[in-house]
Design a protein around this motif. Structure first.
Motif, PDB file in Angstrom:
ATOM      1  N   PHE A   1       0.413  34.429  -1.182  1.00 16.26           N
ATOM      2  CA  PHE A   1      -0.835  33.718  -0.880  1.00 16.26           C
ATOM      3  C   PHE A   1      -0.881  32.381  -1.612  1.00 16.26           C
ATOM      4  N   SER A   2      -0.459  32.361  -2.879  1.00 20.13           N
ATOM      5  CA  SER A   2      -0.468  31.121  -3.659  1.00 20.13           C
ATOM      6  C   SER A   2       0.469  30.081  -3.050  1.00 20.13           C
ATOM      7  N   LEU A   3       1.660  30.523  -2.626  1.00 20.02           N
ATOM      8  CA  LEU A   3       2.624  29.589  -2.036  1.00 20.02           C
ATOM      9  C   LEU A   3       2.101  29.016  -0.723  1.00 20.02           C
ATOM     10  N   ILE A   4       1.449  29.852   0.089  1.00 21.74           N
ATOM     11  CA  ILE A   4       0.842  29.351   1.328  1.00 21.74           C
ATOM     12  C   ILE A   4      -0.250  28.344   1.002  1.00 21.74           C
ATOM     13  N   PHE A   5      -1.057  28.672   0.023  1.00 18.44           N
ATOM     14  CA  PHE A   5      -2.139  27.788  -0.420  1.00 18.44           C
ATOM     15  C   PHE A   5      -1.569  26.443  -0.872  1.00 18.44           C
ATOM     16  N   ILE A   6      -0.522  26.481  -1.688  1.00 16.21           N
ATOM     17  CA  ILE A   6       0.088  25.251  -2.203  1.00 16.21           C
ATOM     18  C   ILE A   6       0.674  24.413  -1.076  1.00 16.21           C
ATOM     19  N   ALA A   7       1.311  25.076  -0.107  1.00 19.76           N
ATOM     20  CA  ALA A   7       2.008  24.371   0.971  1.00 19.76           C
ATOM     21  C   ALA A   7       1.082  23.476   1.791  1.00 19.76           C
ATOM     22  N   PHE A   8      -0.213  23.808   1.829  1.00 21.20           N
ATOM     23  CA  PHE A   8      -1.131  23.038   2.668  1.00 21.20           C
ATOM     24  C   PHE A   8      -2.266  22.388   1.878  1.00 21.20           C
ATOM     25  N   SER A   9      -2.093  22.254   0.556  1.00 22.81           N
ATOM     26  CA  SER A   9      -3.181  21.679  -0.245  1.00 22.81           C
ATOM     27  C   SER A   9      -2.763  20.492  -1.108  1.00 22.81           C
ATOM     28  N   TRP A  10      -1.512  20.022  -0.976  1.00 21.89           N
ATOM     29  CA  TRP A  10      -1.054  18.922  -1.826  1.00 21.89           C
ATOM     30  C   TRP A  10      -1.287  17.547  -1.204  1.00 21.89           C
ATOM     31  N   GLN A  11      -1.647  17.480   0.062  1.00 16.71           N
ATOM     32  CA  GLN A  11      -1.741  16.191   0.758  1.00 16.71           C
ATOM     33  C   GLN A  11      -2.805  15.241   0.184  1.00 16.71           C
ATOM     34  N   PRO A  12      -4.029  15.714  -0.149  1.00 13.34           N
ATOM     35  CA  PRO A  12      -5.009  14.776  -0.726  1.00 13.34           C
ATOM     36  C   PRO A  12      -4.535  14.129  -2.021  1.00 13.34           C
ATOM     37  N   THR A  13      -3.872  14.914  -2.877  1.00 13.68           N
ATOM     38  CA  THR A  13      -3.343  14.351  -4.117  1.00 13.68           C
ATOM     39  C   THR A  13      -2.259  13.322  -3.820  1.00 13.68           C
ATOM     40  N   ALA A  14      -1.394  13.609  -2.857  1.00 16.84           N
ATOM     41  CA  ALA A  14      -0.337  12.663  -2.488  1.00 16.84           C
ATOM     42  C   ALA A  14      -0.928  11.353  -1.981  1.00 16.84           C
ATOM     43  N   ARG A  15      -1.974  11.422  -1.188  1.00 14.80           N
ATOM     44  CA  ARG A  15      -2.614  10.194  -0.686  1.00 14.80           C
ATOM     45  C   ARG A  15      -3.198   9.369  -1.829  1.00 14.80           C
ATOM     46  N   LEU A  16      -3.865  10.057  -2.772  1.00 18.02           N
ATOM     47  CA  LEU A  16      -4.469   9.349  -3.899  1.00 18.02           C
ATOM     48  C   LEU A  16      -3.410   8.678  -4.762  1.00 18.02           C
ATOM     49  N   ILE A  17      -2.364   9.412  -5.134  1.00 15.79           N
ATOM     50  CA  ILE A  17      -1.318   8.859  -5.999  1.00 15.79           C
ATOM     51  C   ILE A  17      -0.539   7.770  -5.277  1.00 15.79           C
ATOM     52  N   ARG A  18      -0.332   7.936  -3.974  1.00 18.47           N
ATOM     53  CA  ARG A  18       0.367   6.914  -3.199  1.00 18.47           C
ATOM     54  C   ARG A  18      -0.397   5.586  -3.234  1.00 18.47           C
TER      55      ARG A  18
END
Length: 279
Positions: free
Chosen positions: A140-157
């Motif tokens: 469950f954690s891995l599924i959660f991680i797989a689809f929850s990193w995009q907002p952070t990537a946009r901010l850091i980018r």
């Protein structure tokens, strides 16, 4: 960042209660007999708080609510910390490389992120949880991680794009410093405050999402104690009105934790922006 938190009374109180709650849960957990906490006893069903020596009462299976609350909180905290750390790590790396290199690299990465975010995040998690038989908390954690990193990537980018145009990056490139060294030795340290503030706010959001998914039956597997499972008792009108000890402590714990994290996160967010600082 510490000066900003110390100057904000709500953030300081929130940090204190966050540390106390987390420390209590993790220090108490080793002393709990999990077999006894899961043992069904029909003679002690639905006892109110204080009766029969049960501080928080018992559930419909006769199990003591206090150790179950500690076990549930630990599992929910573990998921929230793991997902937040994993998603932030991926998001920071992807955002740094996308923003620093720009051009075709940035276009490819951003199109991938756009494709992933086309479908609602919670919907994707529910679909994958429903498709995987006998999934575990780690799954469950891995599924959660797989689809929850995009907002952070946009901010850091976005922040990395700004840093890439500054003179210190140009000077490093002129001196022949490898790009990988520039990214991690020079650009990344300048984004620590942004990453920290985003980390705290993301932690509160992930805790709420995990609890909500478990409440709906798409979070932690059945049989694994979770705050969402305890709040699930509130779906029964009789329990919600007459057996509040079944769900209210878990609900209050979730609310207090999310408020504490948000207060601290807002202070750290102000510390990351010179225009918003109060000191």
């Amino acid at each position: 960042m510490w000066r900003e938190v110390k100057n904000d009374k709500l953030a300081l109180i929130g940090l204190f209660f966050f540390i106390v709650i987390v420390a209590t849960v993790y220090l108490w957990y080793p002393f709990i007999d999990q077999a006894a906490a899961d043992r069904v006893n029909l003679l002690t069903r639905n006892l109110p708080p204080g009766e029969g020596g049960f501080l928080l009462g018992t559930d419909p299976s006769g199990r003591d609510m206090l150790p179950r609350l500690i076990l549930s909180a630990r599992n929910s905290f573990n998921i929230a910390f793991l997902v937040t750390g994993g998603a932030t790590l991926i998001g920071v790396f992807v955002g740094l490389f996308s923003g620093y290199y720009g051009g075709h690299v940035d276009n490819v990465i951003m199109r991938i992120i756009d494709f992933i975010t086309m479908v609602p995040f919670i919907m994707l998690v529910i679909v994958f949880v429903a498709l995987i038989p006998n999934y575990t908390p780690l799954t469950f954690s891995l599924i959660f991680i797989a689809f929850s990193w995009q907002p952070t990537a946009r901010l850091i980018r976005a922040k990395a794009l700004q840093q890439g145009e500054l003179d210190y990056v140009s000077a490093s490139k002129t001196l022949g410093t490898p790009n990988i060294i520039i990214i991690f030795r020079e650009v990344l340290p300048n984004l620590v405050s942004i990453i920290t503030s985003n980390l705290t706010l993301t932690l509160a959001a992930n805790m709420g999402i995990e609890t909500g998914l478990t409440f709906l039956g798409f979070g932690l597997p059945h049989g694994v104690p979770s705050l969402g499972n305890l709040v699930h008792f509130a779906r029964i009108p009789y329990d919600m009105q007459n057996r509040m000890w079944l769900w209210l402590p878990a609900a209050l714990l979730i609310i207090v934790m999310m408020l504490c994290i948000n207060f601290v996160g807002q202070a750290l967010n102000r510390a990351a922006d010179a225009k918003k600082r109060t000191i």
